[in-house]
Design an enzyme around this catalytic site. Structure first.
Site, PDB file in Angstrom:
ATOM      1  N   HIS A 113       0.846  -1.191   0.000  1.00  0.00           N
ATOM      2  CA  HIS A 113       0.000   0.000   0.000  1.00  0.00           C
ATOM      3  C   HIS A 113       0.879   1.237   0.000  1.00  0.00           C
ATOM      4  CE1 HIS A 113      -3.227   2.755   1.180  1.00  0.00           C
ATOM      5  NE2 HIS A 113      -4.049   1.805   0.785  1.00  0.00           N
ATOM      6  N   ASP A 165      -7.883  -5.054  -0.016  1.00  0.00           N
ATOM      7  CA  ASP A 165      -8.391  -5.844  -1.136  1.00  0.00           C
ATOM      8  C   ASP A 165      -8.016  -7.316  -1.068  1.00  0.00           C
ATOM      9  OD1 ASP A 165      -9.705  -3.791  -2.551  1.00  0.00           O
ATOM     10  OD2 ASP A 165      -7.761  -2.973  -3.115  1.00  0.00           O
TER      11      ASP A 165
HETATM   12  C1  LIG Z   1       0.009  -0.437  -3.869  1.00  0.00           C
HETATM   13  C2  LIG Z   1       1.400  -0.414  -4.490  1.00  0.00           C
HETATM   14  C3  LIG Z   1       1.300   0.296  -5.859  1.00  0.00           C
HETATM   15  C4  LIG Z   1       2.353   0.356  -3.580  1.00  0.00           C
HETATM   16  O1  LIG Z   1       3.606   0.332  -4.210  1.00  0.00           O
HETATM   17  P1  LIG Z   1       4.871   1.074  -3.583  1.00  0.00           P
HETATM   18  O2  LIG Z   1       4.458   2.388  -3.025  1.00  0.00           O
HETATM   19  O3  LIG Z   1       5.927   1.050  -4.631  1.00  0.00           O
HETATM   20  O4  LIG Z   1       5.250   0.124  -2.366  1.00  0.00           O
HETATM   21  P2  LIG Z   1       6.603   0.069  -1.569  1.00  0.00           P
HETATM   22  O5  LIG Z   1       7.411   1.319  -1.795  1.00  0.00           O
HETATM   23  O6  LIG Z   1       6.248  -0.289  -0.180  1.00  0.00           O
HETATM   24  O7  LIG Z   1       7.349  -1.146  -2.259  1.00  0.00           O
HETATM   25  C5  LIG Z   1       8.601  -1.608  -1.804  1.00  0.00           C
HETATM   26  C6  LIG Z   1       9.082  -2.690  -2.740  1.00  0.00           C
HETATM   27  O8  LIG Z   1       8.184  -3.801  -2.679  1.00  0.00           O
HETATM   28  C7  LIG Z   1       7.684  -4.097  -3.958  1.00  0.00           C
HETATM   29  N1  LIG Z   1       6.268  -4.426  -3.861  1.00  0.00           N
HETATM   30  C8  LIG Z   1       5.308  -3.675  -3.287  1.00  0.00           C
HETATM   31  N2  LIG Z   1       4.136  -4.277  -3.395  1.00  0.00           N
HETATM   32  C9  LIG Z   1       4.338  -5.424  -4.064  1.00  0.00           C
HETATM   33  C10 LIG Z   1       3.490  -6.443  -4.501  1.00  0.00           C
HETATM   34  N3  LIG Z   1       2.185  -6.410  -4.273  1.00  0.00           N
HETATM   35  N4  LIG Z   1       4.041  -7.475  -5.180  1.00  0.00           N
HETATM   36  C11 LIG Z   1       5.359  -7.531  -5.427  1.00  0.00           C
HETATM   37  N5  LIG Z   1       6.223  -6.570  -5.036  1.00  0.00           N
HETATM   38  C12 LIG Z   1       5.708  -5.533  -4.363  1.00  0.00           C
HETATM   39  C13 LIG Z   1       7.857  -2.799  -4.757  1.00  0.00           C
HETATM   40  O9  LIG Z   1       7.925  -3.063  -6.146  1.00  0.00           O
HETATM   41  C14 LIG Z   1       9.149  -2.282  -4.195  1.00  0.00           C
HETATM   42  O10 LIG Z   1      10.199  -3.029  -4.795  1.00  0.00           O
HETATM   43  P3  LIG Z   1      11.562  -2.268  -5.275  1.00  0.00           P
HETATM   44  O11 LIG Z   1      12.179  -1.766  -4.002  1.00  0.00           O
HETATM   45  O12 LIG Z   1      12.342  -3.366  -5.937  1.00  0.00           O
HETATM   46  O13 LIG Z   1      11.121  -1.193  -6.200  1.00  0.00           O
HETATM   47  C15 LIG Z   1       1.953  -1.842  -4.669  1.00  0.00           C
HETATM   48  O14 LIG Z   1       2.121  -2.419  -3.409  1.00  0.00           O
HETATM   49  C16 LIG Z   1       1.076  -2.723  -5.550  1.00  0.00           C
HETATM   50  O15 LIG Z   1       1.092  -2.601  -6.785  1.00  0.00           O
HETATM   51  N6  LIG Z   1       0.297  -3.641  -4.935  1.00  0.00           N
HETATM   52  C17 LIG Z   1      -0.523  -4.565  -5.683  1.00  0.00           C
HETATM   53  C18 LIG Z   1      -1.783  -3.912  -6.188  1.00  0.00           C
HETATM   54  C19 LIG Z   1      -2.784  -3.678  -5.085  1.00  0.00           C
HETATM   55  O16 LIG Z   1      -3.077  -4.539  -4.290  1.00  0.00           O
HETATM   56  N7  LIG Z   1      -3.361  -2.458  -5.110  1.00  0.00           N
HETATM   57  C20 LIG Z   1      -4.380  -2.069  -4.159  1.00  0.00           C
HETATM   58  C21 LIG Z   1      -3.870  -1.026  -3.240  1.00  0.00           C
HETATM   59  S1  LIG Z   1      -5.120  -0.615  -2.053  1.00  0.00           S
END
Ligand SMILES: CC(C)(COP(=O)(O)OP(=O)(O)OC[C@H]1O[C@@H](n2cnc3c(N)ncnc32)[C@H](O)[C@@H]1OP(=O)(O)O)[C@@H](O)C(=O)NCCC(=O)NCCS
Length: 380
Positions: A261, A317
């Site tokens: 998130h 979700d």
């Molecule tokens: C919501 C989201 C966009 C947040 O992304 P973010 O702000 O980049 O999250 P973070 O900064 O905490 O991520 C840290 C690392 O974990 C990875 N990561 C985060 N969520 C991940 C996931 N669901 N699956 C795989 N890897 C994930 C990121 O790519 C990042 O990797 P990096 O350091 O190699 O770039 C992301 O978690 C995501 O796409 N989740 C899946 C979709 C989802 O469930 N959306 C609903 C949100 S309410």
């Protein structure tokens, strides 16, 4: 003059003051007007939470009774709207249907009421009360079934299941759906809420603001992750496939849906509540397969991410799609249900925007061509 920093996507920019929602992402806490989401999920109802969001305080017994009556009296949709739902192209999405119907509702409100700055949306509550009716009716019509009139003795969540199924749901199922609406009712300055406030800042009608917000929620970067969690569950198939599936997905840098998130850096408090409801429902029915598969994905994913020093937790979700699936709700209705719940938060923000309005008018950093002479057609 102070230099204004450019922040792509307005990330980190404070665009307004708000008293409605507080999110403590580091500690996984969420409050609506100071009340924790755990307390609201346990003790409140969608109607009471809507009252709280719109009126800035919890209602007295009488206030809640009056408010609930008004909401329940607003639930049914007119034959004209039923026809719109029936005739809506099946190639269209239910989110597009919701948007169209909300705009239509606007045109049925008297002109001077629509355009007064006090507006009547706090009074009619149509947008909030009728959304679940529209969704249930859409589903029934596409199954070739008839319209079911709402039941004034049922909560908003139980009534939705009743209008969807044509029979009264067991108490605990009505309660679960109502709690899902509470959990999704508000979440600060996300894209759809910001959209609602931008439209409200022009003193457009609340219907126009809400229909714009529905459009914003329709995009898969905002609504829709719970649908994709269930697609992922289908793809994985069974518990023994979880480990190899996760290894492959992460090696391909795929995102695991329902995990992570932007704001929460701990387990989303709404995911904790939803997980509990899913487990209860699954145990009561003796159908633990889906719950256990999701737990296996969570455990395997978190262990792999922690090993890389990146703790990532489930968001709201991750479990909600499974709850809806167990309640017999089709996947393409998950985001419309989210919209129905969030309409309460959107309306609270619209009212707050109007109270101390300033028209939103940010600037773009111009990176286009410098002024240049017009080139006649024959010289291009
Ligand atoms: C919501 C989201 C966009 C947040 O992304 P973010 O702000 O980049 O999250 P973070 O900064 O905490 O991520 C840290 C690392 O974990 C990875 N990561 C985060 N969520 C991940 C996931 N669901 N699956 C795989 N890897 C994930 C990121 O790519 C990042 O990797 P990096 O350091 O190699 O770039 C992301 O978690 C995501 O796409 N989740 C899946 C979709 C989802 O469930 N959306 C609903 C949100 S309410």
């Amino acid at each position: 003059m102070t230099k204004i920093e450019y922040a792509k996507g307005l990330e980190g920019v404070i665009a307004a003051e708000s008293e409605i929602c507080q999110i403590d992402g580091a500690n996984g806490k969420l409050y609506y007007r100071g009340y924790s989401i755990e307390d609201l999920a346990q003790h409140s109802s969608f109607e009471e939470t809507t009252y709280l969001l719109l009126n800035e305080k919890l209602p007295s017994k009488q206030e809640l009774a009056d408010f609930s009556i008004r909401m329940r009296q607003s639930r049914d949709v007119s034959p004209t709207i039923q026809n719109m739902i029936r005739d809506f192209p099946r190639t269209g999405s239910p989110m597009e249907l919701l948007q169209s119907i909300i705009s239509y509702l606007s045109s049925s409100v008297e002109h001077q009421i629509r355009h007064s700055d006090t507006c009547n949306c706090r009074r009619t509550l149509h947008q909030i009360a009728q959304m679940t009716t529209v969704i249930a009716t859409y589903q029934r019509f596409r199954e070739g079934k008839g319209y079911v009139e709402s039941r004034p003795d049922l909560s908003q969540g139980a009534n939705f299941l009743y209008q969807l199924r044509g029979e009264e749901p067991p108490d605990e199922e009505g309660r679960i759906l109502d709690t899902c609406l509470v959990l999704h009712a508000e979440h600060g300055f996300n894209a759809s809420t910001f959209t609602a406030r931008v439209v409200a800042s022009t003193f457009s009608t609340c219907y126009c603001s809400i229909s714009a917000a529905v459009g914003s929620l329709a995009g898969f970067l905002h609504g829709g992750a719970n649908e994709r969690v269930m697609d992922m569950v289908d793809e994985i198939g069974s518990r023994r496939n979880v480990s190899p599936w996760l290894d492959k997905a992460l090696s391909e840098r795929r995102k695991v849906m329902g995990m992570g998130h932007r704001v929460y850096k701990a387990k989303d408090p709404r995911a904790i509540v939803t997980q509990g409801m899913l487990e209860d429902l699954a145990r009561r029915r003796g159908e633990l397969e889906l719950f256990e598969l999701l737990k296996e994905i969570e455990t395997g994913f978190r262990a792999r991410m922690e090993a890389k020093g990146k703790p990532i937790y489930p968001n709201v979700d991750f479990f909600s799609g499974a709850v809806y699936t167990m309640l017999g709700i089709p996947r393409d209705l998950f985001t419309p249900i989210f919209a129905a719940a969030r309409s309460a938060g959107w309306l609270a923000h619209i009212l707050e925007q109007r109270k101390d309005n300033r028209l939103f008018r940010p600037k773009a950093l111009f990176v286009g061509p410098e002024p240049r002479p017009y080139v006649p057609m024959e010289k291009r």
